[in-house]
Design an enzyme around this catalytic site. Structure first.
Site, PDB file in Angstrom:
ATOM      1  N   GLN A   7      71.012  42.370  53.562  1.00  0.00           N
ATOM      2  CA  GLN A   7      71.499  42.649  54.919  1.00  0.00           C
ATOM      3  C   GLN A   7      72.244  43.989  54.917  1.00  0.00           C
ATOM      4  O   GLN A   7      73.364  44.072  54.417  1.00  0.00           O
ATOM      5  CB  GLN A   7      72.446  41.507  55.333  1.00  0.00           C
ATOM      6  CG  GLN A   7      73.038  41.612  56.709  1.00  0.00           C
ATOM      7  CD  GLN A   7      74.110  40.538  56.927  1.00  0.00           C
ATOM      8  OE1 GLN A   7      74.567  39.895  55.969  1.00  0.00           O
ATOM      9  NE2 GLN A   7      74.509  40.341  58.155  1.00  0.00           N
ATOM     10  N   GLY A   8      71.615  45.024  55.471  1.00  0.00           N
ATOM     11  CA  GLY A   8      72.222  46.357  55.484  1.00  0.00           C
ATOM     12  C   GLY A   8      72.902  46.628  56.807  1.00  0.00           C
ATOM     13  O   GLY A   8      72.409  47.423  57.616  1.00  0.00           O
ATOM     14  N   SER A  31      76.914  46.576  57.165  1.00  0.00           N
ATOM     15  CA  SER A  31      78.217  47.232  56.993  1.00  0.00           C
ATOM     16  C   SER A  31      78.076  48.636  56.409  1.00  0.00           C
ATOM     17  O   SER A  31      77.201  48.895  55.571  1.00  0.00           O
ATOM     18  CB  SER A  31      79.105  46.408  56.054  1.00  0.00           C
ATOM     19  OG  SER A  31      79.233  45.102  56.532  1.00  0.00           O
ATOM     20  N   SER A  48      74.950  42.697  49.731  1.00  0.00           N
ATOM     21  CA  SER A  48      74.783  41.641  48.717  1.00  0.00           C
ATOM     22  C   SER A  48      73.320  41.534  48.294  1.00  0.00           C
ATOM     23  O   SER A  48      72.430  41.502  49.148  1.00  0.00           O
ATOM     24  CB  SER A  48      75.236  40.285  49.267  1.00  0.00           C
ATOM     25  OG  SER A  48      76.550  40.352  49.723  1.00  0.00           O
ATOM     26  N   GLU A  54      74.107  33.439  60.343  1.00  0.00           N
ATOM     27  CA  GLU A  54      74.923  33.525  59.123  1.00  0.00           C
ATOM     28  C   GLU A  54      76.029  32.474  59.155  1.00  0.00           C
ATOM     29  O   GLU A  54      76.230  31.732  58.208  1.00  0.00           O
ATOM     30  CB  GLU A  54      75.523  34.934  59.012  1.00  0.00           C
ATOM     31  CG  GLU A  54      76.368  35.142  57.765  1.00  0.00           C
ATOM     32  CD  GLU A  54      76.746  36.606  57.547  1.00  0.00           C
ATOM     33  OE1 GLU A  54      76.604  37.411  58.485  1.00  0.00           O
ATOM     34  OE2 GLU A  54      77.179  36.922  56.430  1.00  0.00           O
ATOM     35  N   GLU A  70      91.221  37.987  60.507  1.00  0.00           N
ATOM     36  CA  GLU A  70      91.899  38.555  61.689  1.00  0.00           C
ATOM     37  C   GLU A  70      90.937  38.621  62.873  1.00  0.00           C
ATOM     38  O   GLU A  70      91.291  38.269  64.001  1.00  0.00           O
ATOM     39  CB  GLU A  70      92.430  39.969  61.372  1.00  0.00           C
ATOM     40  CG  GLU A  70      93.573  40.016  60.373  1.00  0.00           C
ATOM     41  CD  GLU A  70      93.122  39.822  58.926  1.00  0.00           C
ATOM     42  OE1 GLU A  70      91.908  39.869  58.655  1.00  0.00           O
ATOM     43  OE2 GLU A  70      93.990  39.607  58.065  1.00  0.00           O
TER      44      GLU A  70
HETATM   45  C1  LIG Z   1      81.650  39.139  49.246  1.00  0.00           C
HETATM   46  C2  LIG Z   1      81.202  39.995  50.393  1.00  0.00           C
HETATM   47  C3  LIG Z   1      79.846  40.108  50.673  1.00  0.00           C
HETATM   48  C4  LIG Z   1      79.413  40.910  51.721  1.00  0.00           C
HETATM   49  N1  LIG Z   1      78.062  41.033  51.944  1.00  0.00           N
HETATM   50  C5  LIG Z   1      77.618  41.848  52.928  1.00  0.00           C
HETATM   51  C6  LIG Z   1      76.213  42.065  53.110  1.00  0.00           C
HETATM   52  O1  LIG Z   1      75.378  41.517  52.396  1.00  0.00           O
HETATM   53  N2  LIG Z   1      75.822  42.903  54.088  1.00  0.00           N
HETATM   54  C7  LIG Z   1      76.702  43.547  54.915  1.00  0.00           C
HETATM   55  O2  LIG Z   1      76.268  44.280  55.805  1.00  0.00           O
HETATM   56  N3  LIG Z   1      78.056  43.380  54.755  1.00  0.00           N
HETATM   57  C8  LIG Z   1      78.515  42.552  53.778  1.00  0.00           C
HETATM   58  N4  LIG Z   1      79.876  42.378  53.590  1.00  0.00           N
HETATM   59  C9  LIG Z   1      80.799  43.175  54.406  1.00  0.00           C
HETATM   60  C10 LIG Z   1      81.619  42.394  55.413  1.00  0.00           C
HETATM   61  O3  LIG Z   1      80.833  41.975  56.483  1.00  0.00           O
HETATM   62  C11 LIG Z   1      82.743  43.352  55.846  1.00  0.00           C
HETATM   63  O4  LIG Z   1      83.560  43.583  54.720  1.00  0.00           O
HETATM   64  C12 LIG Z   1      83.568  42.777  56.959  1.00  0.00           C
HETATM   65  O5  LIG Z   1      82.821  42.734  58.147  1.00  0.00           O
HETATM   66  C13 LIG Z   1      84.852  43.620  57.210  1.00  0.00           C
HETATM   67  O6  LIG Z   1      84.543  44.959  57.355  1.00  0.00           O
HETATM   68  P1  LIG Z   1      85.308  46.075  56.511  1.00  0.00           P
HETATM   69  O7  LIG Z   1      85.284  45.688  55.079  1.00  0.00           O
HETATM   70  O8  LIG Z   1      84.725  47.398  56.895  1.00  0.00           O
HETATM   71  O9  LIG Z   1      86.813  46.010  56.989  1.00  0.00           O
HETATM   72  P2  LIG Z   1      87.441  46.602  58.366  1.00  0.00           P
HETATM   73  O10 LIG Z   1      86.585  46.201  59.513  1.00  0.00           O
HETATM   74  O11 LIG Z   1      87.653  48.068  58.136  1.00  0.00           O
HETATM   75  O12 LIG Z   1      88.785  45.861  58.413  1.00  0.00           O
HETATM   76  C14 LIG Z   1      89.937  46.264  57.658  1.00  0.00           C
HETATM   77  C15 LIG Z   1      91.107  45.367  58.054  1.00  0.00           C
HETATM   78  O13 LIG Z   1      91.394  45.526  59.455  1.00  0.00           O
HETATM   79  C16 LIG Z   1      91.336  44.277  60.129  1.00  0.00           C
HETATM   80  N5  LIG Z   1      90.769  44.441  61.468  1.00  0.00           N
HETATM   81  C17 LIG Z   1      89.642  45.124  61.812  1.00  0.00           C
HETATM   82  N6  LIG Z   1      89.412  45.043  63.133  1.00  0.00           N
HETATM   83  C18 LIG Z   1      90.398  44.275  63.650  1.00  0.00           C
HETATM   84  C19 LIG Z   1      90.711  43.823  64.975  1.00  0.00           C
HETATM   85  N7  LIG Z   1      89.943  44.123  66.017  1.00  0.00           N
HETATM   86  N8  LIG Z   1      91.810  43.027  65.140  1.00  0.00           N
HETATM   87  C20 LIG Z   1      92.612  42.688  64.069  1.00  0.00           C
HETATM   88  N9  LIG Z   1      92.370  43.108  62.789  1.00  0.00           N
HETATM   89  C21 LIG Z   1      91.273  43.885  62.594  1.00  0.00           C
HETATM   90  C22 LIG Z   1      90.415  43.411  59.281  1.00  0.00           C
HETATM   91  O14 LIG Z   1      90.678  42.040  59.466  1.00  0.00           O
HETATM   92  C23 LIG Z   1      90.777  43.875  57.865  1.00  0.00           C
HETATM   93  O15 LIG Z   1      91.929  43.216  57.407  1.00  0.00           O
HETATM   94  C24 LIG Z   1      80.344  41.589  52.534  1.00  0.00           C
HETATM   95  C25 LIG Z   1      81.714  41.480  52.258  1.00  0.00           C
HETATM   96  C26 LIG Z   1      82.149  40.695  51.190  1.00  0.00           C
HETATM   97  C27 LIG Z   1      83.627  40.603  50.919  1.00  0.00           C
END
Ligand SMILES: Cc1cc2nc3c(=O)[nH]c(=O)nc-3n(C[C@H](O)[C@H](O)[C@H](O)COP(=O)(O)OP(=O)(O)OC[C@H]3O[C@@H](n4cnc5c(N)ncnc54)[C@H](O)[C@@H]3O)c2cc1C
Length: 384
Positions: free
Chosen positions: A126-127, A129, A161, A244, A364
């Protein structure tokens, strides 16, 4: 909500239980056997499930499933969890990619892509993020530009992933930057077997490299691999995201229950069950597990009634991830220092649980959804 199974559901459960009793997966590779060995183990298990007709019972029979109802599908995940068998290697294809294609794909796409998802011949990732687009997915920057009958894609994805094992990537890219951000996205199936796509594994706190960075430099995607129409990527991506949360809920709550049962057994062996410090925490976790189980079933009832999962699913995911972190911490408190030795399942669970509150929607963001869409509280207004 009626939690009694009818005759057909009971027969479904019994057939699956019997099959699982006769068909256990081979022993799990040792923790230090490496990522490839773990992946091969799960891929072989999926092939075995496929041969037995149990890779994706919720898929319609025309696509190789059993046309299982939502309740039967929940039974499936509960039984798989109860049998403590691993997740299939192609979980993202089975739970996210396949169902998305069934809704949005052309007849040719369904015929071409669904069978190898089921048999684990072609693994999917899943591409979505990107480094600056996770919670706010619609702000993603990876660009796709039309070139004849192809699209040329450039950008970076992260946390992908299973990308190192994947043949196909569900890729959301920006095809129009002149329109509001949600409207300029398109959903593609990108072939990972091209040198313009570089996969760099990211090693996690657990020691494994479950996810990756993708560097995409003018990768080519034919028109035929566009899903749901140009500019419709947001809607198609929502189908993927809804599947999902809906798909994994039942399996996860059962695994949490098993973890807690293991902790209770370990606490019993150490004579800690009468100790109020531990007994309090165990009682609290037990109540939480029951709440999550009942909420998962309630979500299923809503989903059957309204035809799609409701926002309450966010509550289940939030509570599950929080409770799982508490349970893994209690496990370490009960077991003691030996639970922290690298390679034990206790240490793995403790460390892997950290990601639970991030993956599939951060806690959050889920709290915002529950506040606004379940409780009807006013939307947060961010100061300019
Ligand atoms: C084990 C694992 C597997 C994953 N696998 C995949 C995958 O296969 N494909 C894929 O595309 N992605 C994948 N992800 C990514 C995952 O979907 C993102 O990490 C997640 O959506 C959060 O995005 P970010 O890491 O950019 O954090 P951000 O969105 O940058 O968030 C940073 C912080 O800000 C907070 N925040 C952000 N917006 C708000 C808001 N509106 N209100 C309050 N707080 C807020 C968040 O809660 C967090 O604490 C995976 C992540 C993990 C940990």
């Amino acid at each position: 909500m009626d939690l009694t199974f009818n005759e057909q559901e009971t027969a479904f459960r019994d057939e699956l239980r019997t099959w699982l009793a006769d068909n256990q997966p081979p022993a799990k590779p040792a923790a230090d056997a490496g990522d490839d060995a773990q992946f091969t183990w799960r891929r072989d298990w999926q092939r075995h499930l496929y041969e037995g007709g149990w890779a994706a019972p919720a898929w319609p029979t025309e696509y190789g499933g059993r046309g299982a109802s939502q309740t039967e599908s929940a039974i499936y995940f509960e039984e798989m969890g109860r049998a403590r068998v691993p997740f299939a290697a192609n979980t993202l294809g089975l739970l996210l990619g396949g169902p998305t294609l069934m809704v949005w794909g052309t007849p040719e796409q369904k015929e071409r892509y669904l069978p190898p998802i089921l048999s684990a011949e072609e693994i999917w990732c899943q591409g979505f993020s990107e480094p600056d687009a996770g919670s706010d997915l619609a702000s993603l920057k990876t660009k796709a530009v039309k070139d004849g009958e192809e699209w040329v894609v450039t950008g970076q994805k992260v946390w992908t992933s299973g990308a190192q094992y994947s043949k196909w990537c569900m890729l959301v890219a920006r095809t129009d930057s002149e329109v509001p951000k949600h409207k300029g996205l398109t959903y593609f199936l990108m072939d990972m077997d091209q040198e313009q796509v570089q996969v760099r594994p990211l090693r996690q706190i657990t020691g494994e490299a479950e996810f990756n960075e993708l560097f995409i430099e003018e990768a080519r995607i034919p028109d035929a691999n566009l899903v749901g129409g140009v500019g419709n990527g947001w809607k198609v991506a929502l189908t993927t995201l809804m599947n999902e949360r809906a798909g994994l809920g039942f399996a996860l709550q059962i695994r949490l229950r098993q973890l807690l049962d293991d902790v209770i057994a370990a606490a019993g062996e150490k004579g800690l069950l009468e100790n109020p410090l531990y007994a309090d925490k165990i009682a609290d976790l037990h109540a939480r597990c029951e709440t999550i189980r009942l909420l998962a079933w309630k979500g299923l009832t809503d989903s059957e009634r309204y035809g799609q999962p409701g926002p309450e699913g966010s509550l289940v995911k939030w509570l599950w991830s929080d409770t799982n972190q508490r349970a893994t911490q209690l496990a370490v408190d009960v077991i003691g220092p030996e639970a922290l030795i690298t390679g034990t399942s206790w240490s793995y669970e403790l460390l892997r649980a950290r990601g639970n509150t991030i993956e599939g929607g951060t806690t959050e963001v889920l709290k915002n959804i529950v506040a606004e869409r379940v409780l009807g509280l006013p939307r947060l207004k961010v100061a300019a």
